[in-house]
Motif scaffolding. Structure first.
Motif, PDB file in Angstrom:
ATOM      1  N   TYR A  28       2.452  -4.884   4.011  1.00  0.00           N
ATOM      2  CA  TYR A  28       1.442  -4.038   3.388  1.00  0.00           C
ATOM      3  C   TYR A  28       0.107  -4.767   3.358  1.00  0.00           C
ATOM      4  N   PHE A  66      -4.286  -3.901   1.887  1.00  0.00           N
ATOM      5  CA  PHE A  66      -5.261  -2.975   1.319  1.00  0.00           C
ATOM      6  C   PHE A  66      -6.399  -2.798   2.323  1.00  0.00           C
ATOM      7  N   LEU A 103      -3.382   1.371  -0.067  1.00  0.00           N
ATOM      8  CA  LEU A 103      -2.337   0.393   0.202  1.00  0.00           C
ATOM      9  C   LEU A 103      -1.545   0.902   1.402  1.00  0.00           C
ATOM     10  N   LYS A 109       1.134   0.706   4.559  1.00  0.00           N
ATOM     11  CA  LYS A 109       2.432   0.147   4.926  1.00  0.00           C
ATOM     12  C   LYS A 109       2.633   0.238   6.436  1.00  0.00           C
ATOM     13  N   LEU A 164      -0.415  -7.942  -4.457  1.00  0.00           N
ATOM     14  CA  LEU A 164       0.767  -7.091  -4.596  1.00  0.00           C
ATOM     15  C   LEU A 164       2.027  -7.938  -4.621  1.00  0.00           C
ATOM     16  N   VAL A 168       0.721  -4.363  -8.921  1.00  0.00           N
ATOM     17  CA  VAL A 168      -0.562  -4.558  -8.252  1.00  0.00           C
ATOM     18  C   VAL A 168      -1.596  -5.041  -9.259  1.00  0.00           C
TER      19      VAL A 168
END
Length: 589
Positions: free
Chosen positions: A77, A79, A85, A87, A123, A133
């Motif tokens: 993951y 940002f 966020l 994946k 995270l 988070v």
């Protein structure tokens, strides 16, 4: 209440995990390496560090923007710049998937200019259905993810205000009814004193040369019928670089790898208090002992009359001194700071007992020899060399001549603005701080060794740490009751890692089969454990036949962009830049 004696921590490596005949690494080409790539959707949430603070620059520069799910290691993951966020997953069928947004964080451009320092979002995955988070701007969120094997939107089940900082750890304890979170931030000693919720018991902690220190916020969330709530908030502060921090397996204390002492400065359940001041001594009362100190040692003198060596019983530990004369207690107290017990010595002469106690942390100035709780009074005798140094340092403040040119010999900077980042010894310290008593319960001095990296071997264990052992690297896994297990040895990696002067990230695969080092740009180096050969090799110089070989793989990235993240699995190595995510099939090469 008497101060508890810290138990010594000793790391005991397994000899069978070392290879004294290790021949080195055989270079492999990346020409046949299979690699998959995907654009990082909207770019990676990343800000170039503009800080002049060393601790903050280090914290931000070494922040790994790629987060791995220990419950699903092939899912990573990050940002993006819009606060999503994202994946990405690898599978044999679909290879590297297109990035999918799972949650929207309130970050991005709004993060700039907030607070004294910028902290990137972070995270952690404490369970298979929970994520935590920190947005870096003072908000901590507990997210309900359900089963992360499939991709769907996550829901925030709890949010609370927290320190601006980076989330260093999140894990569940107590039958999964408690969620422990550690937030690491940078602050100044003056702000610690100004905060009404914090208490700095050690007045010497805030020296003029320390412009910034680490603050660790330990939040404990309890799960109730109505949801999560903050049951306890603790704070720990310390000087210098913090290499590793986690909550121990029992959830009752902190384990730290650092280069200086750390101590509690706040607790919402059991407030931290300053020790009671010692009563003023009468001018007629003689001190029980005298002591002198320099940067390395403390020397103590105790009058013993005509007692002989056979009549003396002297016990010296890391934190305690116990002296008996003819089976009668003469001096029993706890040191204010730890010492090196293995190097401590004592002698008798001129009706005095002389003890030489090497400081565990060189250069640290002791305000007193013993803890104030012991109520043992002694007098410090200043070292003549130290007095001369003080006089020389203060000589510029007094003069019998006027200075016609005030700019003459004036430095180009104000020394008060410099940071004292490297004044502590290079010795690496391993310690445990108890959450209930706020005391240092376990302490280990690992010597002038190098910390290399941290990694989570499996989803149920606290993170392991890897440190240098001679030329090798040894991975240590914390266990219950402050025990540490030697998991693996990466042969010659301590020597190899020291040669990588532009290295940024280091990580290892969960099956311990290899370790990877990413430079700031362009290259990633992979070092594999010894692997069996179908045939055999012969060393040209020694003639020795080899049935195993260790490979070194050099990966040249397709772009010269800065590496922002690195994660390893047994077969796949993920590399994140500001625009691309790469998945390298390292065991297919």
């Amino acid at each position: 209440m008497a101060k508890a004696v810290a138990q010594s921590i000793r790391l005991k490596p397994h000899r069978e995990l070392f290879d004294p005949d290790f021949e080195g690494y055989k270079l492999s080409s990346d020409s046949e390496l299979t690699v998959y790539s995907r654009p990082a959707s909207d770019g990676v949430q990343h800000k170039v560090c503009q800080s002049t603070c060393y601790l903050h620059t280090r914290l931000q520069a070494l922040h790994n923007h790629l987060f791995q799910d220990p419950f699903h290691p092939l899912s990573v993951y990050f940002f993006n710049t819009r606060g999503h966020l994202v994946k990405c997953s690898y599978s044999e069928g679909s290879r590297l998937s297109v990035g999918e947004a799972t949650w929207q964080a309130e970050i991005g451009e709004a993060a700039e200019g907030e607070g004294d320092y910028y902290y990137p979002p972070s995270l952690k995955f404490p369970t298979s259905e929970l994520a935590v988070v920190s947005d870096g701007r003072g908000k901590l969120s507990v997210l309900k993810t359900e089963d992360r094997a499939s991709t769907h939107s996550w829901v925030a089940s709890f949010e609370t205000k927290s320190d601006h900082g980076v989330l260093a750890y999140a894990g569940v304890k107590g039958d999964n009814r408690e969620l422990h979170c550690l937030l690491v931030s940078i602050t100044s000693p003056s702000k610690l004193h100004e905060d009404p919720d914090l208490v700095v018991a050690d007045e010497a902690f805030c020296s003029k040369t320390d412009t910034t220190v680490h603050l660790i916020r330990w939040l404990v969330l309890a799960e109730k019928e109505s949801g999560w709530e903050v049951s306890c908030s603790r704070a720990v502060a310390g000087r210098g670089v913090l290499e590793y921090c986690t909550v121990d397996s029992e959830g009752t204390g902190l384990l730290l790898l650092c280069h200086s002492n750390y101590f509690f400065v706040g607790d919402s359940v059991k407030p931290v208090t300053k020790p009671n001041p010692q009563p003023e001594k009468s001018s007629k009362e003689q001190p029980k002992f005298t002591f002198q100190q320099n940067d390395e040692d403390v020397t103590v003198w105790l009058k013993i009359g005509s007692a002989t060596k056979d009549e003396m019983q002297v016990k010296i530990t890391v934190n305690e001194l116990d002296v008996h004369i003819k089976d009668t207690p003469s001096l029993q107290a706890h040191f204010l700071h730890p010492i090196k017990e293995d190097l401590a010595t004592w002698t008798i002469g001129d009706e005095k007992l002389e003890l030489v106690l090497p400081k565990a942390i060189k250069g640290e100035r002791w305000q007193s020899l013993f803890s104030s709780e012991d109520d043992v009074w002694g007098e410090e005798v200043l070292d003549p060399a130290m007095l001369e140094e003080i006089n020389q340092n203060l000589a510029h403040l007094t003069s019998d001549k006027l200075n016609p040119d005030p700019n003459l010999d004036k430095p180009a900077y104000d020394p008060e603005q410099l940071e004292d980042c490297d004044t502590a010894s290079e010795d690496l310290l391993l310690m445990r701080l108890d959450g209930s008593s706020h005391q240092l319960t376990n302490y280990g001095q690992l010597g002038a060794t190098q910390h290399l990296f941290n990694m989570q071997v499996d989803e149920a264990s606290v993170p392991a740490f890897c440190i240098r052992h001679d030329v090798d690297a040894v991975l240590w896994q914390p266990k219950r009751e402050v025990q540490f297990d030697h998991l693996a040895t990466y042969h010659a990696f301590g020597f190899v890692r020291a040669s990588k002067t532009t290295a940024k990230f280091t990580c290892g695969a969960q099956d311990l089969s290899y370790v990877a080092v990413a430079e700031v740009r362009s290259h990633v180096y992979v070092f594999f454990q010894p692997e069996g050969l179908q045939g055999e090799l012969r060393n040209r110089k020694s003639g020795r036949r080899l049935h195993k070989v260790s490979r070194q793989l050099v990966i040249s990235l397709k772009s010269h962009s800065e590496v922002l993240g690195l994660c390893a699995t047994p077969n796949i190595l993920f590399v994140l830049t500001d625009k691309m995510l790469y998945a390298y099939c390292v065991h297919n090469s």
